[in-house]
Write an enzyme that holds these catalytic residues in place. Structure first.
Site, PDB file in Angstrom:
ATOM      1  N   HIS A  67       0.828  -1.207   0.000  1.00  0.00           N
ATOM      2  CA  HIS A  67       0.000   0.000   0.000  1.00  0.00           C
ATOM      3  C   HIS A  67       0.860   1.254   0.000  1.00  0.00           C
ATOM      4  O   HIS A  67       0.535   2.238  -0.668  1.00  0.00           O
ATOM      5  CB  HIS A  67      -0.923  -0.001   1.222  1.00  0.00           C
ATOM      6  CG  HIS A  67      -2.204  -0.732   0.998  1.00  0.00           C
ATOM      7  ND1 HIS A  67      -3.431  -0.104   0.909  1.00  0.00           N
ATOM      8  CD2 HIS A  67      -2.459  -2.050   0.831  1.00  0.00           C
ATOM      9  CE1 HIS A  67      -4.376  -0.995   0.695  1.00  0.00           C
ATOM     10  NE2 HIS A  67      -3.814  -2.187   0.654  1.00  0.00           N
ATOM     11  N   PRO A 159      -5.291  -2.247  -6.703  1.00  0.00           N
ATOM     12  CA  PRO A 159      -5.832  -3.486  -7.283  1.00  0.00           C
ATOM     13  C   PRO A 159      -6.885  -4.119  -6.381  1.00  0.00           C
ATOM     14  O   PRO A 159      -6.817  -4.015  -5.160  1.00  0.00           O
ATOM     15  CB  PRO A 159      -4.594  -4.378  -7.404  1.00  0.00           C
ATOM     16  CG  PRO A 159      -3.467  -3.405  -7.556  1.00  0.00           C
ATOM     17  CD  PRO A 159      -3.829  -2.266  -6.652  1.00  0.00           C
ATOM     18  N   SER A 244      -0.518 -24.689   2.987  1.00  0.00           N
ATOM     19  CA  SER A 244       0.597 -24.369   3.881  1.00  0.00           C
ATOM     20  C   SER A 244       0.534 -22.883   4.221  1.00  0.00           C
ATOM     21  O   SER A 244       1.341 -22.093   3.737  1.00  0.00           O
ATOM     22  CB  SER A 244       1.941 -24.709   3.233  1.00  0.00           C
ATOM     23  OG  SER A 244       2.096 -24.013   1.995  1.00  0.00           O
TER      24      SER A 244
END
Length: 326
Positions: A67, A159, A244
């Site tokens: 960000h 995005p 994982s």
């Protein structure tokens, strides 16, 4: 990596077209070797201390760094508090890790007052967060200055998990990153998390007839429906890499190959011919060189990201407190 590794949990990460010239002039390895020799070790020990208490701080720090770089460049502007600052933007919902940066800054100020920028602390902390999560480490060029402007309105074009591959490419290309960088950096989702509310529509209401997203494998769809029932808690956290979730590895890419991507924008990478080629290389069952390639490529992409629109001595400063300009 618009919110990654938080509410949206994206860790998409970026560099400006002019970044190559900026990097060569402003950043260098070992920038603090003389002015504050222990700078990187102090940041590392601070991140490690917080990680030991809460390993999920790693994706938080990665998202925070993204960000910072995507809005205003890598200048620590995301750390500034204010009603109209970047933190107030909808896309910034769920950002976390501020206390880690503040802690590191306080320790650095006690040793080297006015020397190490908040932007550099954030870049170093993101690297250390990945390393502590069994991921790669890389040399972080330093020398960034902190910006003086932070506006929520400029965070509107981050995005989004709803973005098509074409839109994702466009947003990355606007910052100087190609498709290979896009896929590589999205691999950071291997340690990310998101909320049920940001992908539940894929499970129950993806089409006008109420069907599920057909790109989700049947067995995984059942698993996701159990985790996120239709009328359940939308804020329930789910790992983006269920295989994982705590390890920084290539499992995320194998999930996309197998139809086990959680965010729609992630799974779409498998259906686009250009991004599919990169995903397949990382998801290969051949161990050894291919596995190491992702580690190597991710570090290089992070260096590119952390060089986006860095501020100079003229356009920036070294904040005394990361949450406010001097």
């Amino acid at each position: 990596m618009g919110a990654y590794l938080g509410n949206y949990c994206y860790v998409m990460i970026i560099v400006l077209v002019l970044g190559a010239e900026v990097r060569s002039q402003s950043l260098k390895n070992g920038y603090y070797s003389t002015s504050c020799p222990k700078a990187e070790s102090i940041v590392r020990s601070t991140v490690e201390s917080h990680f030991d208490s809460d390993p999920t701080i790693s994706p938080g720090l990665l998202r925070l760094h993204f960000h910072d770089c995507f809005v205003q460049g890598c200048d620590g502007s995301v750390l500034i508090k204010g009603k109209a600052a970047e933190q107030a933007a909808l896309a910034s919902s769920g950002l976390r890790g501020f206390e880690v940066i503040d802690d590191a800054k306080a320790r650095l100020e006690s040793v080297c007052p006015g020397v190490v920028s908040c932007a550099d602390i954030l870049a170093l902390a993101a690297r250390d967060a990945v390393d502590l999560s069994s991921g790669p480490s890389w040399t972080v060029p330093t020398g960034r200055k902190d910006g003086r402007i932070s506006l929520a309105s400029e965070a509107s074009n981050l995005p989004s998990p709803l973005d098509s591959v074409a839109v994702q490419k466009q947003k990355f290309q606007a910052k100087g990153l190609d498709t290979h960088d896009l896929v590589t950096l999205l691999g950071a989702h291997t340690i990310g998390q998101t909320d049920c509310q940001f992908f539940r529509y894929r499970l129950y209401n993806f089409t006008v007839t109420g069907n599920s997203d057909p790109t989700i494998s049947p067995s995984f769809l059942t698993q996701l429906k159990t985790l996120c029932p239709p009328n359940g808690d939308g804020s329930k956290r789910v790992a983006l890499d269920i295989g994982s979730p705590s390890n920084f590895d290539v499992s995320f890419f194998k999930n996309l190959r197998d139809g086990n991507g959680i965010l729609e924008s992630d799974q779409r990478l498998w259906s686009d011919s250009e991004t599919n080629d990169v995903v397949k290389k990382y998801a290969s069952t051949i161990r050894g060189l291919l596995g190491f390639r992702f580690d190597n490529e991710f570090g290089k992409a992070m260096v590119k990201m952390s060089s986006i629109d860095v501020k100079s001595d003229v356009s920036g400063e070294v904040r005394k407190i990361c949450s406010q300009v001097n």
